[in-house]
Design an enzyme around this catalytic site. Structure first.
Site, PDB file in Angstrom:
ATOM      1  N   ASN A  17       0.939  -1.336  -0.007  1.00 56.39           N
ATOM      2  CA  ASN A  17       0.092  -0.006  -0.098  1.00 56.39           C
ATOM      3  C   ASN A  17       0.962   1.355  -0.168  1.00 56.39           C
ATOM      4  O   ASN A  17       2.006   1.294   0.669  1.00 56.39           O
ATOM      5  CB  ASN A  17      -0.857   0.039   1.257  1.00 56.39           C
ATOM      6  CG  ASN A  17      -0.451  -0.117   2.712  1.00 56.39           C
ATOM      7  OD1 ASN A  17       0.630  -0.696   2.872  1.00 56.39           O
ATOM      8  ND2 ASN A  17      -1.153   0.563   3.589  1.00 56.39           N
ATOM      9  N   GLU A  30       0.293   5.340   0.501  1.00 51.61           N
ATOM     10  CA  GLU A  30      -0.292   6.297   0.988  1.00 51.61           C
ATOM     11  C   GLU A  30      -0.005   7.502   0.354  1.00 51.61           C
ATOM     12  O   GLU A  30       1.179   7.964  -0.081  1.00 51.61           O
ATOM     13  CB  GLU A  30      -0.490   6.350   2.491  1.00 51.61           C
ATOM     14  CG  GLU A  30      -1.036   5.002   2.919  1.00 51.61           C
ATOM     15  CD  GLU A  30      -1.412   4.847   4.477  1.00 51.61           C
ATOM     16  OE1 GLU A  30      -0.995   5.941   5.237  1.00 51.61           O
ATOM     17  OE2 GLU A  30      -2.219   4.148   4.680  1.00 51.61           O
ATOM     18  N   CYS A  65      -4.138   0.507  -2.556  1.00 53.95           N
ATOM     19  CA  CYS A  65      -3.969  -0.671  -1.750  1.00 53.95           C
ATOM     20  C   CYS A  65      -2.881  -1.553  -2.430  1.00 53.95           C
ATOM     21  O   CYS A  65      -2.613  -1.522  -3.458  1.00 53.95           O
ATOM     22  CB  CYS A  65      -5.108  -1.190  -1.632  1.00 53.95           C
ATOM     23  SG  CYS A  65      -6.336  -0.597  -0.837  1.00 53.95           S
ATOM     24  N   GLU A  89      -3.024  -4.802  -2.878  1.00 49.92           N
ATOM     25  CA  GLU A  89      -3.609  -5.677  -3.860  1.00 49.92           C
ATOM     26  C   GLU A  89      -3.633  -5.161  -5.230  1.00 49.92           C
ATOM     27  O   GLU A  89      -3.107  -5.708  -6.306  1.00 49.92           O
ATOM     28  CB  GLU A  89      -4.828  -6.034  -3.661  1.00 49.92           C
ATOM     29  CG  GLU A  89      -5.032  -6.858  -2.095  1.00 49.92           C
ATOM     30  CD  GLU A  89      -5.457  -5.904  -1.031  1.00 49.92           C
ATOM     31  OE1 GLU A  89      -4.873  -4.929  -1.103  1.00 49.92           O
ATOM     32  OE2 GLU A  89      -6.038  -6.488   0.052  1.00 49.92           O
ATOM     33  N   CYS A 102     -10.213  -5.294   0.221  1.00 45.01           N
ATOM     34  CA  CYS A 102     -11.129  -4.401   0.352  1.00 45.01           C
ATOM     35  C   CYS A 102     -12.261  -4.392  -1.064  1.00 45.01           C
ATOM     36  O   CYS A 102     -11.606  -5.080  -2.093  1.00 45.01           O
ATOM     37  CB  CYS A 102     -10.698  -2.998   0.418  1.00 45.01           C
ATOM     38  SG  CYS A 102     -10.383  -2.348  -1.205  1.00 45.01           S
TER      39      CYS A 102
HETATM   40  N1  THU Z   1      -5.310  -1.402   2.777  1.00 45.01           N
HETATM   41  C1  THU Z   1      -4.635  -2.294   1.975  1.00 45.01           C
HETATM   42  O1  THU Z   1      -3.612  -1.981   1.406  1.00 45.01           O
HETATM   43  N2  THU Z   1      -5.076  -3.305   1.555  1.00 45.01           N
HETATM   44  C2  THU Z   1      -6.460  -3.707   2.282  1.00 45.01           C
HETATM   45  O2  THU Z   1      -6.825  -4.944   1.804  1.00 45.01           O
HETATM   46  C3  THU Z   1      -7.058  -2.808   3.061  1.00 45.01           C
HETATM   47  C4  THU Z   1      -6.390  -1.646   3.258  1.00 45.01           C
HETATM   48  C5  THU Z   1      -4.456  -0.290   3.036  1.00 45.01           C
HETATM   49  C6  THU Z   1      -5.132   1.046   2.622  1.00 45.01           C
HETATM   50  C7  THU Z   1      -4.307   2.148   3.472  1.00 45.01           C
HETATM   51  O3  THU Z   1      -3.181   2.354   3.061  1.00 45.01           O
HETATM   52  C8  THU Z   1      -4.291   1.278   4.594  1.00 45.01           C
HETATM   53  O4  THU Z   1      -4.401  -0.022   4.493  1.00 45.01           O
HETATM   54  C9  THU Z   1      -5.417   1.444   5.991  1.00 45.01           C
HETATM   55  O5  THU Z   1      -6.794   1.700   5.192  1.00 45.01           O
END
Ligand code: THU
Length: 136
Positions: free
Chosen positions: A42, A44, A53, A55, A87
């Protein structure tokens, strides 16, 4: 198939996660039918909505390397108390490229991977007719 290398790759790539805002680190890896593995974490942004994300990072990495036939995906977060499934947005993206019977492995901090098929995670594949019409 236990996909040990795939799970290890997801664990490793989670260490590259850029998550200074949530402090929630995630790694994901996708194994192609030819055995190659592509990973992503992930990423940000201070404009929160631009976050990608793990995935989707993994899928985009594979697609950007010319791969389209996927056998399995693994997701890991050292910051999740429970096995972390993708998600909703990532489930939709996965259905663009993976067939419904692709296994999705997911784990939290204890590294105990659970598995569900993509069709179990996303039984009503949104816009599936549109996909069929446009597949080469
Ligand atoms: N996140 C993911 O990378 N994958 C998931 O399946 C759930 C959430 C990340 C997005 C964000 O950077 C952090 O986790 C918190 O939501």
């Amino acid at each position: 198939m236990d996909y040990i290398k795939l799970k290890e790759a997801a664990i490793k790539v989670s260490t590259f996660s850029y998550a200074p805002y949530s402090n929630f680190h995630v790694g994901a890896s996708i194994q192609c039918k030819d055995g190659t593995i592509y990973s992503g974490c992930n990423i940000e942004n201070r404009s929160y909505g631009l976050t990608n994300c793990a995935e989707r990072s993994a899928v985009f990495n594979a697609i950007g390397n010319g791969k389209k036939d996927f056998a399995a995906i693994a997701i890991y977060s050292p910051d999740s108390a429970y096995p972390l499934p993708p998600c909703g947005a990532c489930r939709q993206v996965l259905t663009e490229f993976c067939d419904k019977s692709v296994p999705v492995f997911f784990a939290g901090k204890d590294k105990n991977f659970e598995m569900l098929l993509l069709k179990e995670l996303y039984p009503f594949d949104s816009l599936h007719d549109l996909k069929k019409e446009h597949q080469p």
